[in-house]
Design an enzyme around this catalytic site. Structure first.
Site, short mmCIF file in Angstrom:
data_model
loop_
_atom_site.label_atom_id
_atom_site.label_comp_id
_atom_site.label_asym_id
_atom_site.label_seq_id
_atom_site.Cartn_x
_atom_site.Cartn_y
_atom_site.Cartn_z
CD GLU A 90 -2.38 -0.98 2.82
OE1 GLU A 90 -2.21 0.02 3.56
OE2 GLU A 90 -2.92 -2.01 3.17
CB CYS A 105 1.78 7.26 3.81
SG CYS A 105 1.84 5.97 5.04
CB CYS A 112 5.21 -5.83 9.58
SG CYS A 112 6.22 -5.09 10.88
CB CYS A 116 1.68 -4.02 16.64
SG CYS A 116 3.38 -3.45 16.57
CB CYS A 119 -0.67 -3.32 13.17
SG CYS A 119 -0.07 -2.99 11.51
CB CYS A 331 -1.33 1.09 9.29
SG CYS A 331 0.01 -0.07 9.25
N1 SAH Z 1 6.30 -0.14 11.54
C1 SAH Z 1 6.42 1.25 11.75
C2 SAH Z 1 5.89 2.07 10.61
C3 SAH Z 1 4.58 1.63 9.99
S1 SAH Z 1 3.11 1.68 10.98
C4 SAH Z 1 5.75 1.64 13.05
O1 SAH Z 1 5.02 0.84 13.60
O2 SAH Z 1 5.99 2.77 13.48
C5 SAH Z 1 2.60 3.35 10.90
C6 SAH Z 1 1.67 3.81 12.03
O3 SAH Z 1 0.32 3.33 11.85
C7 SAH Z 1 2.12 3.32 13.40
O4 SAH Z 1 2.24 4.38 14.31
C8 SAH Z 1 1.03 2.37 13.76
O5 SAH Z 1 0.91 2.27 15.10
C9 SAH Z 1 -0.20 2.96 13.09
N2 SAH Z 1 -1.33 2.02 13.02
C10 SAH Z 1 -1.31 0.70 12.75
N3 SAH Z 1 -2.54 0.17 12.83
C11 SAH Z 1 -3.38 1.18 13.16
C12 SAH Z 1 -4.78 1.26 13.38
N4 SAH Z 1 -5.57 0.21 13.28
N5 SAH Z 1 -5.29 2.47 13.71
C13 SAH Z 1 -4.50 3.58 13.80
N6 SAH Z 1 -3.18 3.55 13.59
C14 SAH Z 1 -2.61 2.36 13.27
FE1 SF4 Z 2 4.72 -3.66 11.94
FE2 SF4 Z 2 2.22 -2.70 12.05
FE3 SF4 Z 2 3.68 -2.93 14.28
FE4 SF4 Z 2 4.33 -1.04 12.48
S1 SF4 Z 2 2.44 -1.14 13.65
S2 SF4 Z 2 5.73 -2.46 13.53
S3 SF4 Z 2 3.79 -2.14 10.57
S4 SF4 Z 2 2.99 -4.65 12.95
#
Ligand code: SAH
Ligand code: SF4
Length: 339
Positions: A90, A105, A112, A116, A119, A331
């Site tokens: 994306e 972005c 990944c 998390c 995510c 994301c």
């Molecule tokens: N892996 C890196 C960069 C990509 S994620 C990181 O985690 O920082 C980019 C951002 O999107 C992160 O701050 C992440 O916490 C956020 N994000 C992921 N899933 C999300 C969701 N469901 N709602 C809002 N923000 C989200």
């Molecule tokens: Fe990976 Fe999503 Fe966690 Fe960023 S927020 S480190 S993309 S799993």
């Protein structure tokens, strides 16, 4: 067949040398690719038709396909791009109120490994790294598709950029030199890979480092981000201090707000304490619900209260405006739906 997108000026010069053309031709091709967003070699009208025909025998502009494109009411455009091996990532184009600023972005990996719990990207696991060309192709594709010049790049798409650092650094160098996007207009977001944060400090990175902190204490962070088991908040804290000391730069703390989990007054106080000696701005991100878990977005009152408490601790705080909520532009969300 070579793809011109992603080649440095030196690499384009090798092609023009092989075709017996001057270095000036290489500069023209380079500008068509990076600054004038050419889709086809035939658009490069300051090259002779004869030379274009020779070039077409050895090169094309790009081999990336736009698989899905969604345009939001607020102007956000979300792309699902496909590379020749069939893998997709994306890329999102955000226009903020100031129309002169166009922020891309970009993704740094397919999937990944950090996984998390909130995510959608993490749910697929890690597939592969993107190489630097695939990273910059995302911005080039946006520029070609819209005819607009991207002014800012944030590494906040899929993947953990600091686990693909060589390609990310090389891409940043090209954003700088070929796209003429200044270091201060580039942001790298990380879940907190401590040794790599220290490495960026030693490299004296002048771009913005954003840390996805998302919690105010070890237990909560562990629930949200398994990486906390490897590099905990204490280690992170000293790595951040090291980074700020070495680079002189202010960092951005990203903090996802999830109802009842990390949005309480107690959490705000802990967070303020944790950040009291860290030179940073805070970006609050109201959680964007994905289908596969039961986290909820706090109501606006709680968000504003949390913001107020953090401001009271002396920090500059922004709440991330929802961009493209109507097109699943958070994301990992589009990718999840296409599967
Ligand atoms: N892996 C890196 C960069 C990509 S994620 C990181 O985690 O920082 C980019 C951002 O999107 C992160 O701050 C992440 O916490 C956020 N994000 C992921 N899933 C999300 C969701 N469901 N709602 C809002 N923000 C989200
Ligand atoms: Fe990976 Fe999503 Fe966690 Fe960023 S927020 S480190 S993309 S799993």
């Amino acid at each position: 067949m070579k793809t011109l997108s992603g080649l440095t000026l030196n690499e384009i010069e090798q092609i023009t040398d092989e075709l017996g053309a001057s270095k000036f031709r290489a500069r023209q091709i380079h500008n068509w690719i990076y600054l004038k967003s050419a889709k086809y070699i035939d658009e490069m009208t300051d090259l002779s038709i004869k030379f274009r025909d020779e070039l077409k025998k050895v090169a094309t502009v790009s081999d990336v396909k736009i698989k899905v494109k969604q345009v939001s009411k607020d102007g956000t455009i979300k792309y699902l791009l496909e590379f020749p091996d069939g893998e997709c990532v994306e890329t999102v184009l955000m226009r903020f109120d100031n129309r002169a600023n166009l922020t891309a972005c970009v993704s740094s990996q397919v999937g990944c490994a950090v996984n998390c719990s909130f995510c959608a990207t993490g749910k697929r696991g890690f597939i592969r790294n993107l190489n630097y060309k695939e990273i910059i192709e995302q911005v080039l594709t946006i520029q070609r598709d819209t005819g607009l010049k991207v002014t800012n790049v944030v590494f906040m798409g899929q993947g953990e950029p600091l686990l693909n650092l060589d390609n990310v650094l090389k891409a940043m160098e090209i954003f700088n030199e070929s796209f003429q996007i200044g270091a201060r207009r580039l942001t790298v977001s990380t879940s907190g890979i401590v040794p790599q944060i220290r490495k960026l400090a030693d490299l004296d990175m002048q771009s913005t480092l954003a840390l996805s902190l998302h919690a105010s204490n070890h237990e909560t962070r562990l629930k949200l981000m398994p990486i906390e088991a490897k590099y905990d908040m204490k280690e992170l804290h000293s790595a951040l201090k090291y980074y700020i000391d070495k680079t002189g730069r202010r960092i951005t703390i990203e903090y996802l707000l999830i109802k009842g989990l990390n949005d309480t007054v107690e959490a705000a106080k802990q967070l303020a304490h944790y950040l009291s000696d860290i030179k940073c701005n805070i970006n609050l991100i109201p959680y964007n619900p994905t289908e596969k878990n039961d986290y909820k977005r706090p109501d606006n009152n709680s968000i504003m209260k949390f913001k107020y408490l953090m401001e009271h601790s002396g920090k500059k705080v922004t709440v991330r405006l929802e961009r493209g909520a109507d097109i699943d532009a958070a994301c990992g969300q589009l990718r999840g739906k296409v599967d």
